[in-house]
Design an enzyme around this catalytic site. Structure first.
Site, PDB file in Angstrom:
ATOM      1  N   LYS A  13       0.855  -1.182   0.000  1.00 50.04           N
ATOM      2  CA  LYS A  13       0.000   0.000   0.000  1.00 50.04           C
ATOM      3  C   LYS A  13       0.891   1.232   0.000  1.00 50.04           C
ATOM      4  O   LYS A  13       1.668   1.454   0.920  1.00 50.04           O
ATOM      5  CB  LYS A  13      -0.895   0.004   1.238  1.00 50.04           C
ATOM      6  CG  LYS A  13      -1.788   1.240   1.302  1.00 50.04           C
ATOM      7  CD  LYS A  13      -2.781   1.165   2.429  1.00 50.04           C
ATOM      8  CE  LYS A  13      -3.673   2.387   2.433  1.00 50.04           C
ATOM      9  NZ  LYS A  13      -4.646   2.326   3.531  1.00 50.04           N
ATOM     10  N   ARG A  70     -10.719   9.941   1.712  1.00 52.06           N
ATOM     11  CA  ARG A  70     -10.608  10.592   3.031  1.00 52.06           C
ATOM     12  C   ARG A  70     -11.745  11.589   3.229  1.00 52.06           C
ATOM     13  O   ARG A  70     -12.199  11.794   4.358  1.00 52.06           O
ATOM     14  CB  ARG A  70      -9.219  11.222   3.190  1.00 52.06           C
ATOM     15  CG  ARG A  70      -8.140  10.146   3.259  1.00 52.06           C
ATOM     16  CD  ARG A  70      -6.731  10.688   3.436  1.00 52.06           C
ATOM     17  NE  ARG A  70      -5.757   9.592   3.259  1.00 52.06           N
ATOM     18  CZ  ARG A  70      -4.447   9.777   3.148  1.00 52.06           C
ATOM     19  NH1 ARG A  70      -3.938  11.001   3.202  1.00 52.06           N
ATOM     20  NH2 ARG A  70      -3.650   8.747   2.994  1.00 52.06           N
ATOM     21  N   LYS A  95      -2.065  -1.525  -3.871  1.00 53.50           N
ATOM     22  CA  LYS A  95      -2.934  -0.357  -3.821  1.00 53.50           C
ATOM     23  C   LYS A  95      -2.118   0.919  -3.823  1.00 53.50           C
ATOM     24  O   LYS A  95      -1.180   0.998  -3.036  1.00 53.50           O
ATOM     25  CB  LYS A  95      -3.755  -0.433  -2.529  1.00 53.50           C
ATOM     26  CG  LYS A  95      -4.653   0.761  -2.283  1.00 53.50           C
ATOM     27  CD  LYS A  95      -5.300   0.647  -0.929  1.00 53.50           C
ATOM     28  CE  LYS A  95      -6.145   1.879  -0.675  1.00 53.50           C
ATOM     29  NZ  LYS A  95      -6.631   1.937   0.669  1.00 53.50           N
TER      30      LYS A  95
END
Ligand code: PBG
Length: 336
Positions: free
Chosen positions: A204, A214, A261
């Site tokens: 990640k 977010r 990711k």
């Protein structure tokens, strides 16, 4: 036009592309509904879906709507969902203590979905960012200048056991703390949840493209004036070898599925990971990847449907066995 020039060629690769049926015959990568995992945002009791401004077409759902959405996804052949809670900011604190509440929003959501759509596979994030007032994935050190790795892992193990108890199929540690996969595996086994799997966010990266997510879960703000940087735990986007070593570590610690990711900007990493592990590889086409396609389409600069398809095709071609994507539902509907 007069054809005045003739090549004498043994190979004319365009022969394979001359007609739609020839092109179909030699097509190498094919998307199907079962390739997708739908990330879904859940909020406390809402009458109507709450649109997320920076993610056109994505909504925060109350549990009732969430269950409906899950039913629709299952019907379309989408095998799995990943649930993300958006908490009331008043419930957040420095320690992320709501993450350990047995009656936490996400756990109630899991129980409701499991009951209504038992055939659907459910994933939940194991990380503290939806719960902390500072938005970090872990609790901070006393000095406040970093996340406290081991203390955070201790909390994550308890969080994972609560999720397993609620009926989650795969817990998904998404925080990038050291040693969390092994600790979570041990805690799950000790509590008797040997059938609960781990999909590890193994590679990640510290990406600027998480911005819309977010917004969606409200983890963007820094406490006080401190700017939110996750650079001490998420991977440096410059690093390829380090990503592979994280994947191998998570596999050794007991991960069932490893993840890369973001996806679209990290196709080389997906390919590398596909080649070093025999575990299934997941890739997460994240919020920013989704939103930038929508933004360009809104301006009339790109074609939404074609970019959507091409972006996902590229991720699968790179070696992903499954793709977390906010396009899951519409893609499944189109591909059926
Ligand atoms: C955090 C988490 C993030 C995403 C999933 N889990 C973002 C972050 O690290 O801040 C991002 C997903 C997306 O951008 O779509 N544990």
């Amino acid at each position: 036009m007069a054809e005045f020039f003739k090549l004498s060629l043994t190979q004319r690769p365009r022969r394979l592309r001359r007609t739609a049926s020839r092109r179909a015959m030699v097509e190498e990568t094919i998307l199907r509904p079962a390739d997708f995992i739908a990330p879904l945002f859940v909020v406390e009791g809402r009458a109507a879906p709450d649109p997320i401004k920076s993610m056109p077409g994505v909504f925060r759902l109350g549990i009732t709507d969430l269950v409906k959405e899950c039913r629709a996804l299952a019907k379309l052949g989408v095998p799995a969902v990943a649930l993300f809670p958006k908490l009331d900011p008043k419930l957040k604190d420095e320690e992320g203590s709501q993450a350990l509440n047995e009656d936490a929003l996400v756990l109630r959501a899991v129980r409701a979905v499991k009951k209504a759509v038992p055939e659907l596979t459910i994933l939940t994030d194991v990380a503290l960012d939806p719960y902390t007032s500072h938005g970090h994935d872990g609790v901070l050190t006393v000095a406040g200048d970093d996340v406290a790795n081991d203390h955070t892992v201790g909390l994550l193990t308890r969080m994972a056991v609560l999720q397993a108890k609620a009926g989650v199929d795969f817990v998904a540690p998404s925080d990038m703390m050291d040693g969390r996969v092994g600790a979570i595996r041990q805690a799950l086994d000790a509590a008797g949840y040997t059938d609960t799997g781990i999909m590890a966010y193994s590679a990640k990266f510290n990406s600027a493209y998480y911005g819309p997510f977010r917004d969606a879960v409200g983890s963007a703000q820094a406490a006080g004036t401190r700017l939110l940087s996750k650079a001490t735990y998420q991977l440096n986007p410059a690093n390829r070898r380090e990503a592979i070593s994280e994947v191998l570590l998570d596999e050794a610690e007991g991960a069932d599925i490893v993840m890369v990711k973001p996806a679209g900007l990290y196709l080389d990493i997906i390919r590398d990971v596909r080649e070093v592990t025999r575990k299934p590889v997941a890739a997460y086409q994240i919020s920013g990847e989704y939103s930038q396609i929508h933004a360009a389409a809104q301006l009339g600069w790109l074609d939404l449907a074609r970019c959507r398809h091409e972006s996902l095709l590229a991720i699968k071609r790179a070696g992903a066995d499954m793709i977390l994507t906010y396009f899951a539902r519409e893609m499944a509907a189109l591909l059926r």
